[in-house]
Design a protein around this motif. Structure first.
Motif, PDB file in Angstrom:
ATOM      1  N   LYS A   1       1.033  -1.210   0.035  1.00 24.80           N
ATOM      2  CA  LYS A   1       0.300  -0.121  -0.635  1.00 24.80           C
ATOM      3  C   LYS A   1       0.851   1.433   0.046  1.00 24.80           C
ATOM      4  CE  LYS A   1      -4.514   1.687   1.857  1.00 24.80           C
ATOM      5  NZ  LYS A   1      -5.430   0.932   0.970  1.00 24.80           N
ATOM      6  N   VAL A   2       1.822   0.847   0.842  1.00 21.73           N
ATOM      7  CA  VAL A   2       3.142   2.874   0.262  1.00 21.73           C
ATOM      8  C   VAL A   2       3.373   2.606  -0.798  1.00 21.73           C
ATOM      9  CG1 VAL A   2       5.276   3.155   1.557  1.00 21.73           C
ATOM     10  CG2 VAL A   2       3.765   1.699   2.829  1.00 21.73           C
ATOM     11  N   ARG A   3       3.591   1.848  -1.632  1.00 21.98           N
ATOM     12  CA  ARG A   3       4.047   2.148  -3.118  1.00 21.98           C
ATOM     13  C   ARG A   3       3.177   1.866  -3.838  1.00 21.98           C
ATOM     14  NH1 ARG A   3       7.938  -2.760  -4.344  1.00 21.98           N
ATOM     15  NH2 ARG A   3       7.839  -1.358  -6.438  1.00 21.98           N
ATOM     16  N   LEU A   4       1.580   1.331  -3.792  1.00 20.58           N
ATOM     17  CA  LEU A   4       0.507   1.839  -4.445  1.00 20.58           C
ATOM     18  C   LEU A   4      -0.210   2.154  -3.957  1.00 20.58           C
ATOM     19  CD1 LEU A   4      -0.820  -0.018  -7.046  1.00 20.58           C
ATOM     20  CD2 LEU A   4      -0.891  -2.261  -5.924  1.00 20.58           C
ATOM     21  N   PRO A   5      -0.682   3.424  -3.548  1.00 19.22           N
ATOM     22  CA  PRO A   5      -1.972   4.364  -2.703  1.00 19.22           C
ATOM     23  C   PRO A   5      -2.968   4.105  -3.925  1.00 19.22           C
ATOM     24  CG  PRO A   5      -0.478   5.880  -4.261  1.00 19.22           C
ATOM     25  CD  PRO A   5      -0.023   4.135  -4.469  1.00 19.22           C
ATOM     26  N   ASP A   6      -3.733   3.969  -3.280  1.00 22.82           N
ATOM     27  CA  ASP A   6      -5.331   3.722  -3.383  1.00 22.82           C
ATOM     28  C   ASP A   6      -5.818   4.486  -4.392  1.00 22.82           C
ATOM     29  OD1 ASP A   6      -5.909   2.596  -1.205  1.00 22.82           O
ATOM     30  OD2 ASP A   6      -6.810   3.664  -0.017  1.00 22.82           O
ATOM     31  N   ARG A   7      -5.757   5.593  -4.987  1.00 23.22           N
ATOM     32  CA  ARG A   7      -5.425   6.443  -5.805  1.00 23.22           C
ATOM     33  C   ARG A   7      -4.465   5.504  -7.266  1.00 23.22           C
ATOM     34  NH1 ARG A   7      -3.144  10.078  -9.604  1.00 23.22           N
ATOM     35  NH2 ARG A   7      -4.780  11.417 -10.638  1.00 23.22           N
ATOM     36  N   GLY A   8      -4.079   4.859  -6.914  1.00 20.61           N
ATOM     37  CA  GLY A   8      -3.443   4.231  -8.140  1.00 20.61           C
ATOM     38  C   GLY A   8      -4.326   3.203  -8.650  1.00 20.61           C
ATOM     39  N   ALA A   9      -4.822   2.280  -7.558  1.00 22.85           N
ATOM     40  CA  ALA A   9      -5.279   1.257  -7.168  1.00 22.85           C
ATOM     41  C   ALA A   9      -7.335   1.541  -8.313  1.00 22.85           C
ATOM     42  CB  ALA A   9      -5.968   0.648  -6.327  1.00 22.85           C
ATOM     43  N   LYS A  10      -7.518   2.805  -7.701  1.00 24.17           N
ATOM     44  CA  LYS A  10      -8.508   2.867  -8.372  1.00 24.17           C
ATOM     45  C   LYS A  10      -8.195   3.079 -10.242  1.00 24.17           C
ATOM     46  CE  LYS A  10     -11.107   4.883  -5.248  1.00 24.17           C
ATOM     47  NZ  LYS A  10     -12.084   6.198  -3.812  1.00 24.17           N
TER      48      LYS A  10
END
Length: 155
Positions: free
Chosen positions: A112-121
C-alpha cells in the motif's frame, strides 16, 4: 482352452460394457468444454502467468489474481484470500467475480505504501471498462501493467 462368456446388457448405451469387477466402462466422444468453463485459452493463461511473474519481479511486490465467486461479502472474501498469499504484506490481489460483476483490489501494508488507493482505483476503472466490453483477459493484462507502473520499480 478356457474362455470367458461376455453377456451384452441391452440397457447399456452403445460402447459400454460391464467389466469383470462389475464397473461399467463406456467410450464417449470427446467434446470441447463450453467457453464459460474455461475463460482463457492455454496461450492466454501462459501470458497471464508471465505477466504476474514479470510484474512481481519488476516491482518486488507479489501480484496474484483470483477469478471466481467471492460470495455474499465479496470484500471480506477478497481480504481473506489476500491473507492466504505468501508474503501478504507485500502482496497485491486482484479478485474478480465475473458472475457477480465484482472486482476487488487488495494490497498488503507494505504494498500500500508503493501502490496508493488512487493508483489502484485507476487500474480498477481500466479493468472494469475492458470487462464491460467482454474482454476479461485484456482487462487483467492492462490492469496488471497499470498496477506495476503505479508501484514503480523495485528499490
Amino acid at each position: 482352452m478356457s474362455g470367458s462368456i461376455v453377456a451384452v446388457d441391452p440397457d447399456l448405451p452403445e460402447g459400454a460394457v460391464i467389466t469383470n469387477s462389475g464397473r461399467i466402462s463406456a467410450a464417449e466422444n470427446y467434446t470441447e468444454p463450453a467457453g464459460n468453463e474455461h475463460p482463457f485459452t492455454p496461450v492466454q493463461l501462459s501470458r497471464l502467468d508471465e505477466a504476474l511473474t514479470l510484474t512481481s519481479r519488476e516491482t518486488g511486490l507479489r501480484f496474484a489474481i483470483y477469478l471466481g465467486d467471492l460470495g455474499a461479502d465479496a470484500h471480506r472474501s477478497a481480504v481473506d484470500l489476500h491473507g492466504r498469499v505468501e508474503g501478504s504484506d507485500e502482496a497485491v490481489l486482484v479478485a474478480v467475480s465475473p458472475e457477480q460483476r465484482v472486482l476487488e483490489i487488495v494490497t498488503g501494508s507494505e504494498a500500500k505504501v508503493r501502490l496508493p488507493d488512487r493508483g489502484a482505483k485507476l487500474a480498477l476503472m481500466s479493468m472494469v471498462a475492458s470487462f464491460k466490453e467482454g474482454d476479461l483477459f485484456g482487462g487483467l493484462m492492462s490492469g496488471l501493467r497499470m498496477l506495476a507502473d503505479q508501484a514503480g520499480s523495485r528499490s
